[in-house]
Design a protein around this motif. Structure first.
Motif, PDB file in Angstrom:
ATOM      1  N   GLY A 417       0.810  -1.212   0.000  1.00 25.93           N
ATOM      2  CA  GLY A 417       0.000   0.000   0.000  1.00 25.93           C
ATOM      3  C   GLY A 417       0.840   1.257   0.000  1.00 25.93           C
ATOM      4  O   GLY A 417       0.498   2.254  -0.663  1.00 25.93           O
ATOM      5  N   ALA A 418       1.964   1.243   0.725  1.00 21.96           N
ATOM      6  CA  ALA A 418       2.843   2.423   0.743  1.00 21.96           C
ATOM      7  C   ALA A 418       3.434   2.676  -0.636  1.00 21.96           C
ATOM      8  O   ALA A 418       3.530   3.830  -1.085  1.00 21.96           O
ATOM      9  N   VAL A 419       3.814   1.622  -1.346  1.00 22.85           N
ATOM     10  CA  VAL A 419       4.352   1.786  -2.708  1.00 22.85           C
ATOM     11  C   VAL A 419       3.297   2.383  -3.627  1.00 22.85           C
ATOM     12  O   VAL A 419       3.574   3.305  -4.408  1.00 22.85           O
ATOM     13  N   LEU A 420       2.080   1.880  -3.548  1.00 23.76           N
ATOM     14  CA  LEU A 420       1.026   2.358  -4.448  1.00 23.76           C
ATOM     15  C   LEU A 420       0.643   3.797  -4.143  1.00 23.76           C
ATOM     16  O   LEU A 420       0.452   4.606  -5.060  1.00 23.76           O
ATOM     17  N   LEU A 421       0.524   4.139  -2.853  1.00 25.30           N
ATOM     18  CA  LEU A 421       0.152   5.509  -2.505  1.00 25.30           C
ATOM     19  C   LEU A 421       1.242   6.497  -2.909  1.00 25.30           C
ATOM     20  O   LEU A 421       0.952   7.594  -3.394  1.00 25.30           O
ATOM     21  N   VAL A 564       4.008 -11.784  -6.423  1.00 28.52           N
ATOM     22  CA  VAL A 564       3.604 -10.640  -5.596  1.00 28.52           C
ATOM     23  C   VAL A 564       4.237  -9.354  -6.105  1.00 28.52           C
ATOM     24  O   VAL A 564       3.572  -8.314  -6.224  1.00 28.52           O
ATOM     25  N   GLY A 565       5.530  -9.398  -6.425  1.00 30.75           N
ATOM     26  CA  GLY A 565       6.180  -8.213  -6.963  1.00 30.75           C
ATOM     27  C   GLY A 565       5.544  -7.752  -8.258  1.00 30.75           C
ATOM     28  O   GLY A 565       5.370  -6.546  -8.496  1.00 30.75           O
ATOM     29  N   GLY A 566       5.177  -8.707  -9.119  1.00 28.58           N
ATOM     30  CA  GLY A 566       4.517  -8.338 -10.373  1.00 28.58           C
ATOM     31  C   GLY A 566       3.149  -7.726 -10.151  1.00 28.58           C
ATOM     32  O   GLY A 566       2.771  -6.760 -10.840  1.00 28.58           O
ATOM     33  N   MET A 567       2.401  -8.262  -9.194  1.00 26.60           N
ATOM     34  CA  MET A 567       1.090  -7.686  -8.893  1.00 26.60           C
ATOM     35  C   MET A 567       1.226  -6.259  -8.368  1.00 26.60           C
ATOM     36  O   MET A 567       0.475  -5.367  -8.764  1.00 26.60           O
ATOM     37  N   VAL A 568       2.194  -6.038  -7.492  1.00 25.15           N
ATOM     38  CA  VAL A 568       2.403  -4.686  -6.956  1.00 25.15           C
ATOM     39  C   VAL A 568       2.879  -3.747  -8.059  1.00 25.15           C
ATOM     40  O   VAL A 568       2.437  -2.593  -8.154  1.00 25.15           O
ATOM     41  N   LEU A 569       3.759  -4.227  -8.932  1.00 24.14           N
ATOM     42  CA  LEU A 569       4.265  -3.392 -10.016  1.00 24.14           C
ATOM     43  C   LEU A 569       3.156  -3.045 -11.001  1.00 24.14           C
ATOM     44  O   LEU A 569       3.076  -1.910 -11.495  1.00 24.14           O
ATOM     45  N   ALA A 571      -0.036  -2.840 -10.262  1.00 21.58           N
ATOM     46  CA  ALA A 571      -0.864  -1.836  -9.592  1.00 21.58           C
ATOM     47  C   ALA A 571      -0.163  -0.490  -9.531  1.00 21.58           C
ATOM     48  O   ALA A 571      -0.805   0.567  -9.614  1.00 21.58           O
ATOM     49  N   ALA A 572       1.174  -0.504  -9.410  1.00 22.83           N
ATOM     50  CA  ALA A 572       1.924   0.754  -9.386  1.00 22.83           C
ATOM     51  C   ALA A 572       1.809   1.471 -10.731  1.00 22.83           C
ATOM     52  O   ALA A 572       1.695   2.698 -10.784  1.00 22.83           O
ATOM     53  N   TYR A 573       1.848   0.711 -11.830  1.00 20.35           N
ATOM     54  CA  TYR A 573       1.660   1.363 -13.134  1.00 20.35           C
ATOM     55  C   TYR A 573       0.262   1.944 -13.240  1.00 20.35           C
ATOM     56  O   TYR A 573       0.059   3.022 -13.800  1.00 20.35           O
ATOM     57  N   LEU A 574      -0.710   1.226 -12.684  1.00 22.38           N
ATOM     58  CA  LEU A 574      -2.071   1.753 -12.653  1.00 22.38           C
ATOM     59  C   LEU A 574      -2.123   3.057 -11.867  1.00 22.38           C
ATOM     60  O   LEU A 574      -2.879   3.975 -12.203  1.00 22.38           O
ATOM     61  N   ALA A 575      -1.309   3.149 -10.802  1.00 19.71           N
ATOM     62  CA  ALA A 575      -1.264   4.383 -10.007  1.00 19.71           C
ATOM     63  C   ALA A 575      -0.536   5.502 -10.743  1.00 19.71           C
ATOM     64  O   ALA A 575      -0.934   6.664 -10.679  1.00 19.71           O
ATOM     65  N   VAL A 576       0.532   5.151 -11.473  1.00 21.16           N
ATOM     66  CA  VAL A 576       1.314   6.162 -12.188  1.00 21.16           C
ATOM     67  C   VAL A 576       0.574   6.661 -13.418  1.00 21.16           C
ATOM     68  O   VAL A 576       0.593   7.859 -13.734  1.00 21.16           O
ATOM     69  N   ASN A 577      -0.099   5.753 -14.115  1.00 19.15           N
ATOM     70  CA  ASN A 577      -0.780   6.116 -15.360  1.00 19.15           C
ATOM     71  C   ASN A 577      -2.179   5.501 -15.369  1.00 19.15           C
ATOM     72  O   ASN A 577      -2.428   4.516 -16.056  1.00 19.15           O
ATOM     73  N   PRO A 578      -3.101   6.052 -14.592  1.00 22.51           N
ATOM     74  CA  PRO A 578      -4.447   5.464 -14.534  1.00 22.51           C
ATOM     75  C   PRO A 578      -5.181   5.622 -15.855  1.00 22.51           C
ATOM     76  O   PRO A 578      -5.034   6.648 -16.542  1.00 22.51           O
ATOM     77  N   PRO A 579      -5.967   4.629 -16.253  1.00 27.08           N
ATOM     78  CA  PRO A 579      -6.729   4.751 -17.501  1.00 27.08           C
ATOM     79  C   PRO A 579      -7.915   5.684 -17.339  1.00 27.08           C
ATOM     80  O   PRO A 579      -8.298   6.065 -16.222  1.00 27.08           O
ATOM     81  N   SER A 580      -8.508   6.030 -18.448  1.00 28.72           N
ATOM     82  CA  SER A 580      -9.673   6.925 -18.448  1.00 28.72           C
ATOM     83  C   SER A 580     -10.932   6.093 -18.235  1.00 28.72           C
ATOM     84  O   SER A 580     -11.669   5.796 -19.177  1.00 28.72           O
ATOM     85  N   VAL A 581     -11.157   5.688 -16.980  1.00 30.41           N
ATOM     86  CA  VAL A 581     -12.254   4.780 -16.688  1.00 30.41           C
ATOM     87  C   VAL A 581     -13.603   5.480 -16.656  1.00 30.41           C
ATOM     88  O   VAL A 581     -14.646   4.836 -16.798  1.00 30.41           O
ATOM     89  N   ASP A 582     -13.601   6.792 -16.451  1.00 33.37           N
ATOM     90  CA  ASP A 582     -14.859   7.517 -16.315  1.00 33.37           C
ATOM     91  C   ASP A 582     -15.153   8.385 -17.527  1.00 33.37           C
ATOM     92  O   ASP A 582     -15.818   9.415 -17.414  1.00 33.37           O
ATOM     93  N   THR A 583     -14.642   7.999 -18.700  1.00 32.28           N
ATOM     94  CA  THR A 583     -14.936   8.745 -19.911  1.00 32.28           C
ATOM     95  C   THR A 583     -16.431   8.724 -20.153  1.00 32.28           C
ATOM     96  O   THR A 583     -17.070   7.672 -20.151  1.00 32.28           O
ATOM     97  N   SER A 584     -16.988   9.884 -20.359  1.00 33.36           N
ATOM     98  CA  SER A 584     -18.445   9.993 -20.498  1.00 33.36           C
ATOM     99  C   SER A 584     -18.922   9.276 -21.745  1.00 33.36           C
ATOM    100  O   SER A 584     -18.324   9.371 -22.814  1.00 33.36           O
ATOM    101  N   SER A 585     -19.990   8.533 -21.608  1.00 36.06           N
ATOM    102  CA  SER A 585     -20.612   7.878 -22.757  1.00 36.06           C
ATOM    103  C   SER A 585     -21.612   8.778 -23.446  1.00 36.06           C
ATOM    104  O   SER A 585     -22.351   8.341 -24.310  1.00 36.06           O
TER     105      SER A 585
END
Length: 846
Positions: A417-421, A564-569, A571-585
């Protein structure tokens, strides 16, 4: 207009395959449901075919429409309409054809526009020398001027300029082809400017020319014809934009390494934002902006300057003056070329061919795959994130294997969690920080509770909340896409991983880091082994702190570290470059008539009222009435309907959401009907929620308390909380806050359930039921976790072994597997299960 479902699929063949597969699957599922439900074949077949055709039509939208649009657009282009375009949203071959058609239409429109502008530009360039020549000849014919050598020389210069203009257009074409040459010689700047000013005066414009050359005998190497062309175009542009009676100031001065030419008019000037554009072909400004003409004059001026290796640009006016001030800076030395040198010709200098237009590089495969949903945009790599993720994986491989959930698991979760935050671009967002705090509390259940079912649910909820926080999601769609994006980040983040690996430093730093780590590990091993063999207490400490590694577990630990390291990494990429999940339809599209949404909602309200009337009848009629009319006992009756009531509650949320999106709100009457009908539905749903919870309570009183029944109770209560939220949103007609509130409240209720110790709660209520009725399920109580042991120990002494028979003699966890639930149960288990004086017969009583 909504985007077709299969637009992102990049192949027509794949689209057809998906179309067939989905249609067949839908038909098979519907047919199986119909067969299992006993639907007659004469009804099941047409319904199945209709649904399959409906799905086919839904998925086939947009597959052939571009072809029809292109057919119509081709007819309009044949009539001269080059502005027509076709819709090109799909990624398959038809979409590529549509985009190629649009490019062709744009190119044809550009060619047609350039053809018209070419006529205007040629007219502009021919008009200036023709006007000057006609003015000189008219003066000679009318006797205003004598046919002296000066006048004839001016007329001849204009005629020669007309002759040169024809080649100017060819020169521009040669520039594009890289075939333009210069013939430099020494040019007297003063004489050149005098001739150019004389030609400019011949145009008859009422302006005054102020020419200053420093030093007066300034001589520069240049192509005389091209340099004259440069000056003539600058003077023509300045005189055209100067006011009547204005002054055009022309200055030439030597500089270090070259010389400078400036032409300054007193017109309206050129805005700073347009100063680069005026030198482009057809870069004409509007008259209000100080423009005029067609833009080829200054384009030729820049071309001549480039040929001489200089620069030209618009600078700020001199202090106290207005207007446009054009400055050309030219070198003092021209490098001759060897491509045109002969014994009788001057050395010529040629400009290198311009760089051809850049070829469009195909976008990377991952960019094409993820598209606008998840662009990478060159997110910089992060060595710290990479190393931190690897550290979390290493920690997990040391702590997690062969241990139950406990303190070590919490440490791994805390590190992840500390890495992701720290990596999150939304770490300052209040929602993200709230999610981080909630995830911390949910992760803490591994230390507090031994019941794996509630711990697993809390960890799952924590993962969902964590992903939503990392992308700063706002909608249900965003939350779902965030969860899907986590595993996909392992693929999408491969370019970022490569950049992170390349950013681990140069060879020197990498070697130094590896050498430092190796020496440190070696020193710790040598001295640790020496001291462990010399002191038994020190050796015991080492055994506690360092896990017991064996060769047969190293492979498992290595795999766990990578996983585990791959899962954290990821998720870290998701934190660094989040996708546009809320693009308006797109905005909601209300129905045209009120009855289109109101009639179904009112019918649902009527069904709810009828159901509640049945409930009231059962309550007032009593158990006897229920048995006479249905043949069911009350316990069987409440068990039969609980699941259906839960589903009905969940479906009501969908009905309210769909109706609120489709209902128009143009008038106060529309808003009143919306609030009234949906508000009534929500109130009736709350009554159904209360009925469902009451039914489950009665069922538990009759058949005992279990984990699933308790969890379903909590879930039904959460649905009721969402209904209350819908009521609040209906009052304000604003529901943007509701998805986040639903997510956080659901995770909060799960956390509250873990806080009340559910296994202990279940054990206590079953003990109370045993004391009141004598009914108990000993085998179920044996299966409860260590969290329930303190409560089970309160049973009568002869019954305690029946409840604790499946719990062993306590745990032998080390400090990394320490858990509060097991810690509290250990002394009780050891005290009761080591007493062998009681061997009761434990039979379930139901």
């Amino acid at each position: 207009m909504s985007t077709p479902v299969l637009d992102r699929v990049s192949s027509v063949k794949v689209k057809l395959g998906v179309l067939v597969a989905v249609s067949v699957t839908v038909a098979s599922v519907v047919g199986a449901i119909g067969s299992g439900g006993g639907v007659p074949i004469w009804l099941a077949v047409p319904v199945t075919v209709a649904l399959a055709l409906g799905v086919t039509q839904l998925l086939a939208v947009g597959m052939t429409s571009p072809l029809r649009e292109m057919t119509a657009a081709a007819g309009r282009m044949a009539r001269g309409d080059h502005d027509v375009r076709v819709t090109a949203t799909s990624s398959d071959e038809v979409g590529e054809l549509a985009r190629a058609f649009n490019r062709m239409a744009a190119d044809l429109a550009q060619v047609d526009r350039q053809r018209r502008e070419l006529v205007a530009n040629v007219s502009h360039e021919l008009r200036t020398p023709l006007a000057a020549l006609c003015a000189v000849l008219e003066n000679l014919v009318d006797g205003v001027a004598e046919p002296d050598p000066v006048a004839l020389r001016t007329a001849l210069d204009q005629a020669e300029r007309l002759s040169a203009l024809a080649s100017d257009l060819l020169d521009l074409a040669r520039v594009d082809a890289g075939q333009t040459d210069l013939s430099p010689t020494d040019v007297s700047v003063g004489d050149l400017l005098d001739r150019a000013v004389a030609e400019a005066r011949a145009t008859g414009r009422e302006v005054t020319y102020d020419v200053r050359v420093t030093p007066p005998a300034l001589s520069v190497p240049a192509d005389p014809a091209r340099l004259h062309q440069l000056v003539a175009n600058l003077l023509d542009n300045a005189s055209r934009h100067s006011s009547t009676g204005g002054v055009v100031r022309v200055t030439a001065a030597g500089t270090d390494g070259g010389w400078r030419l400036e032409v300054h008019d007193d017109g309206p000037g050129i805005a700073a934002a347009d100063r680069d554009r005026v030198f482009e072909r057809f870069g004409t400004l509007s008259d209000a902006e100080g423009g005029g003409g067609t833009g080829l004059g200054l384009a030729i001026a820049r071309w001549v300057t480039d040929l001489h290796g200089g620069t030209i640009h618009v600078v700020d006016p001199e202090p106290g003056r207005t207007g446009a001030r054009v400055r050309a800076e030219l070198p003092a030395v021209l490098t001759p070329t060897t491509t045109r040198t002969t014994e009788t010709e001057e050395p010529a200098m040629s400009i290198p061919a311009p760089t051809p237009p850049a070829v469009r590089v195909p976008e990377p495969t991952l960019d094409a795959l993820f598209g606008r949903f998840w662009p990478d945009a060159g997110v910089p790599g992060s060595r710290r994130t990479l190393l931190a993720s690897a550290g979390v994986g290493l920690l997990a491989s040391v702590v997690l294997p062969f241990r139950s959930f406990g303190l070590g698991t919490f440490l791994v979760l805390l590190a992840a969690g500390a890495v992701l935050l720290a990596s999150s671009v939304h770490r300052r967002s209040p929602f993200t920080l709230t999610c981080a705090g909630l995830c911390l509390l949910l992760a803490g259940t591994v230390v507090v509770r031994d019941a794996q079912w509630i711990v697993a649910l809390c960890l799952f909820a924590g993962g969902a909340v964590c992903m939503a926080g990392l992308v700063d999601g706002r909608t249900l769609r965003g939350f779902v896409l965030a969860g899907i994006a986590w595993p996909l980040a392992g693929l999408r983040g491969l370019p970022w991983l490569g950049r992170s690996l390349r950013g681990t430093g140069g060879p020197g730093r990498s070697t130094a880091a590896v050498r430092t780590v190796a020496l440190s590990v070696l020193a710790v091993l040598v001295f640790g082994l020496l001291f462990a063999s010399a002191d038994a207490l020190f050796a015991s400490w080492v055994d506690v702190l360092v896990p017991n590694f064996h060769h047969d577990t190293l492979v498992f630990r290595a795999f766990l570290a990578v996983a585990v390291g791959g899962m954290v990494l990821a998720a870290a990429y998701l934190a660094v470059n989040p996708p546009s999940v809320d693009t308006s339809s797109g905005p909601a599209r209300p129905v045209a008539q009120r009855y289109e949404w109101l009639a179904p909602v009112l019918l649902v309200d009527a069904v709810f009222l009828l159901f509640l009337a049945a409930q009231a009848t059962v309550i007032f009629g009593g158990h006897g009435y229920l048995e006479r009319t249905t043949g069911l006992t009350y316990a069987e009756y409440v068990h039969q309907g609980f699941g259906q009531l839960t589903v009905a509650t969940a479906l009501t949320l969908l009905v309210v959401g769909a109706a609120a999106r489709k209902a128009p709100r143009a008038t106060p009457s529309d808003v009143a009907w919306l609030r009234g009908s949906l508000g009534l539905l929500c109130v009736l749903t709350l009554v159904v929620v209360a009925s469902a919870v009451h039914r489950m309570h009665l069922y538990q009183e009759a058949y005992g308390f279990t984990r699933l029944r308790l969890l379903v109770d909590v879930f039904e209560g959460w649905l009721g909380l969402l209904v209350v939220g819908l009521l609040a949103a209906g009052i304000t007609l604003r529901a943007a806050w509701l998805p986040r509130a639903a997510l956080l409240s659901g995770a909060g209720l799960l956390l509250a359930l873990a806080a009340v110790n559910p296994d202990a709660w279940i054990a206590q209520h079953n003990i109370d039921r045993y004391a009141a009725t004598g009914k108990v399920d000993w085998s179920y109580l044996e299966g409860l976790s260590a969290d329930a042991v303190p409560v089970l120990a309160t049973l009568p002494r002869d019954a305690v072994p029946c409840a604790l028979a499946g719990h062993g003699t306590g745990s032998d966890d080390d400090w990394l597997a320490w858990n509060l639930g097991r810690h509290r149960a250990d002394p009780i288990l050891r005290a009761h299960l080591e007493d062998n004086r009681y061997f009761p017969t434990c039979e379930n009583v139901d």
